[in-house]
Design an enzyme around this catalytic site. Structure first.
Site, mmCIF file in Angstrom:
data_model
loop_
_atom_site.group_PDB
_atom_site.id
_atom_site.type_symbol
_atom_site.label_atom_id
_atom_site.label_comp_id
_atom_site.label_asym_id
_atom_site.label_seq_id
_atom_site.Cartn_x
_atom_site.Cartn_y
_atom_site.Cartn_z
ATOM 1 N N ASP A 97 -10.203 -8.395 8.646
ATOM 2 C CA ASP A 97 -11.640 -8.262 8.363
ATOM 3 C C ASP A 97 -12.324 -9.625 8.438
ATOM 4 O O ASP A 97 -13.422 -9.756 8.982
ATOM 5 C CB ASP A 97 -11.863 -7.682 6.961
ATOM 6 C CG ASP A 97 -12.057 -6.171 7.021
ATOM 7 O OD1 ASP A 97 -11.813 -5.587 8.101
ATOM 8 O OD2 ASP A 97 -12.427 -5.578 5.998
ATOM 9 N N ASP A 145 -2.774 -18.100 2.295
ATOM 10 C CA ASP A 145 -3.960 -18.775 1.749
ATOM 11 C C ASP A 145 -4.466 -19.828 2.728
ATOM 12 O O ASP A 145 -5.682 -19.971 2.946
ATOM 13 C CB ASP A 145 -3.680 -19.378 0.358
ATOM 14 C CG ASP A 145 -2.312 -20.038 0.248
ATOM 15 O OD1 ASP A 145 -1.492 -19.875 1.175
ATOM 16 O OD2 ASP A 145 -2.064 -20.735 -0.753
ATOM 17 N N LYS A 184 3.827 -15.436 2.553
ATOM 18 C CA LYS A 184 3.706 -16.217 1.308
ATOM 19 C C LYS A 184 5.132 -16.517 0.861
ATOM 20 O O LYS A 184 5.560 -16.167 -0.239
ATOM 21 C CB LYS A 184 2.914 -15.376 0.278
ATOM 22 C CG LYS A 184 2.507 -16.126 -0.962
ATOM 23 C CD LYS A 184 1.409 -17.141 -0.746
ATOM 24 C CE LYS A 184 1.118 -17.888 -2.031
ATOM 25 N NZ LYS A 184 0.289 -19.099 -1.810
ATOM 26 N N ASP A 225 -4.790 -6.706 6.265
ATOM 27 C CA ASP A 225 -6.020 -5.989 5.917
ATOM 28 C C ASP A 225 -7.148 -7.004 5.683
ATOM 29 O O ASP A 225 -8.248 -6.904 6.226
ATOM 30 C CB ASP A 225 -5.731 -5.174 4.640
ATOM 31 C CG ASP A 225 -6.866 -4.243 4.261
ATOM 32 O OD1 ASP A 225 -7.812 -4.102 5.061
ATOM 33 O OD2 ASP A 225 -6.808 -3.655 3.165
ATOM 34 N N TYR A 278 0.822 -1.216 0.000
ATOM 35 C CA TYR A 278 0.000 0.000 0.000
ATOM 36 C C TYR A 278 0.857 1.268 0.000
ATOM 37 O O TYR A 278 0.351 2.356 -0.244
ATOM 38 C CB TYR A 278 -0.948 0.027 1.216
ATOM 39 C CG TYR A 278 -1.978 -1.089 1.235
ATOM 40 C CD1 TYR A 278 -2.102 -1.962 0.163
ATOM 41 C CD2 TYR A 278 -2.815 -1.271 2.320
ATOM 42 C CE1 TYR A 278 -3.022 -2.990 0.183
ATOM 43 C CE2 TYR A 278 -3.748 -2.294 2.348
ATOM 44 C CZ TYR A 278 -3.849 -3.154 1.273
ATOM 45 O OH TYR A 278 -4.770 -4.166 1.301
#
Ligand code: NAD
Length: 360
Positions: free
Chosen positions: A255, A227, A195, A251, A146
């Protein structure tokens, strides 16, 4: 002990829920002999109304004189509020990004806890929710994809967009240390999510996290690919204590973790820098649809205040007391409208705050 607390009441339901959190903090102060001094700070829409901008230098300066900041929520209804006729950099949300940056808040903490009494709201299968869960997601907030360089350009006649995911070892080390420190106050388990089978940034992440882990021999470290973690959060959330991860993975996962609790009005959060300072706020927004109606659930803000006691002031016993008071009130069957179920007593924002404060 004496602490100076910056208070950003904010917009929408913000002033109502912050008022209740202060009620609880005042009760803690009087029971335990502390003195909390409050400094009112303007941010978001409330700041636009007075100063024409969502964040002023004065708010940043004042915040820096405080030991921690407690915030309600900011923003209004994007369709009807005049704040959203301003250019994006002058809208309420820009104030929030600005203050996070100005205070160098690089570590975002979001607990996801399933209250026994609210299990019916959990969207997971009953045999999974029956095990309960109590986890905390620690998300890096100021680096990664980001914040990396980005561009969109035409390459050989084809529009091409590039985003850059970069982390240096310093950024990884400081958030990892935060996660291990917090795990020491909990069940002493850190699951680092990356990852590393694909990304170089993840391989560096894993290497640095392993180095930091050596300084915390009591904490059990595990690694998980992102994942797999997304699946494990719905298959077996009880396995997690602290989940440590980079900005974009955090992020998405935070959530997901909060939604499996099923109760938006119960979710607290904190953003910390490398001192004891933190900004504490509920995970939900300013709920303009119910503002000023005594219908907002103040519990997420009260639990955010409990996090402030624990992480910025090291008042663990007092924080435990606030969390226990919330559990007691739920056990006694009191609910605000958003978490109401059959056989429970519906109460408003102010009454919920009173009930929790009385049980401190
Ligand atoms: P929201 O979280 O404000 O509301 C979503 C739904 O949940 C609404 O129906 C609302 O009534 C309900 N709700 C939220 N909190 C509640 C509570 N404590 N008690 C009872 N019900 C509650 O999300 P939104 O409607 O998408 O956003 C409204 C405004 O909030 C927007 O301006 C948005 O930008 C802002 N926002 C601010 C923050 C923040 O301050 N950190 C975070 C998210 C959204």
């Amino acid at each position: 002990m004496n602490f100076r607390i910056g208070v950003i009441s904010g917009d929408g339901i913000g002033p109502e829920i912050v008022r209740e959190a202060r009620k609880v903090l005042d009760q803690v102060a009087s029971k335990y002999g502390h003195a909390f001094e409050y400094a009112e700070l303007l941010l978001g829409g409330a700041s636009i109304d007075v100063h024409g901008v969502p964040l002023t230098e004065e708010t940043v300066r004042q915040a820096k004189t405080c030991d921690a900041v407690l915030m309600g929520s900011i923003g209004g209804d994007a369709k009807t509020s005049p704040w959203y006729r301003l250019e994006p950099s002058k809208r309420p949300e820009a104030g929030l990004l600005g203050i996070r940056k100005a205070l160098n808040l690089f570590a975002n903490l979001r607990p996801a806890y399933l209250y026994e009494e609210l299990r019916a709201a959990c969207p997971l299968r009953e045999d999974i929710s029956a095990a309960g869960f109590d986890m905390l997601i620690m998300r890096e907030l100021t680096g990664g994809l980001y914040f990396g360089a980005r561009k969109t350009e035409e390459v050989d006649g084809v529009l091409t967009a590039v985003d850059t995911l970069s982390y240096n070892e310093y950024e990884i080390r400081r958030i990892a240390k935060r996660a291990f420190d917090i795990a020491m106050k909990r069940r002493k388990k850190v699951c680092s999510v990356d990852k590393a089978n694909v990304l170089d940034s993840s391989r560096l992440w894993r290497k640095v996290v392993e180095e930091v882990a050596k300084e915390y021999p009591e904490v059990e470290l595990s690694h998980m690919y992102v994942d797999n973690c997304a699946m494990q959060l719905v298959m077996n959330p009880a396995q997690f204590d602290v989940i440590l991860t980079e900005n974009m993975f955090g992020d998405i996962l935070s959530d997901e973790a909060s939604m499996v609790t099923g109760s938006i009005g119960m979710l607290s959060s904190a953003s910390l820098n490398d001192t004891k300072f933190g900004l504490y706020e509920p995970s939900h927004g300013s709920a303009p649809d119910i503002a000023g109606q005594d219908r907002a659930n103040p519990i997420a803000t009260i639990l955010s205040a409990a996090m402030m006691l624990r992480y910025s002031f090291d008042l663990d016993e007092e924080a435990d007391r606030v969390e226990a008071a919330v559990r007691t009130v739920l056990k006694e069957g009191y609910r605000t409208g958003d978490i109401l179920s059959e056989g429970c007593t519906c109460v408003g924002t102010a009454r919920m705050g009173d009930l929790i404060a009385e049980r401190i």
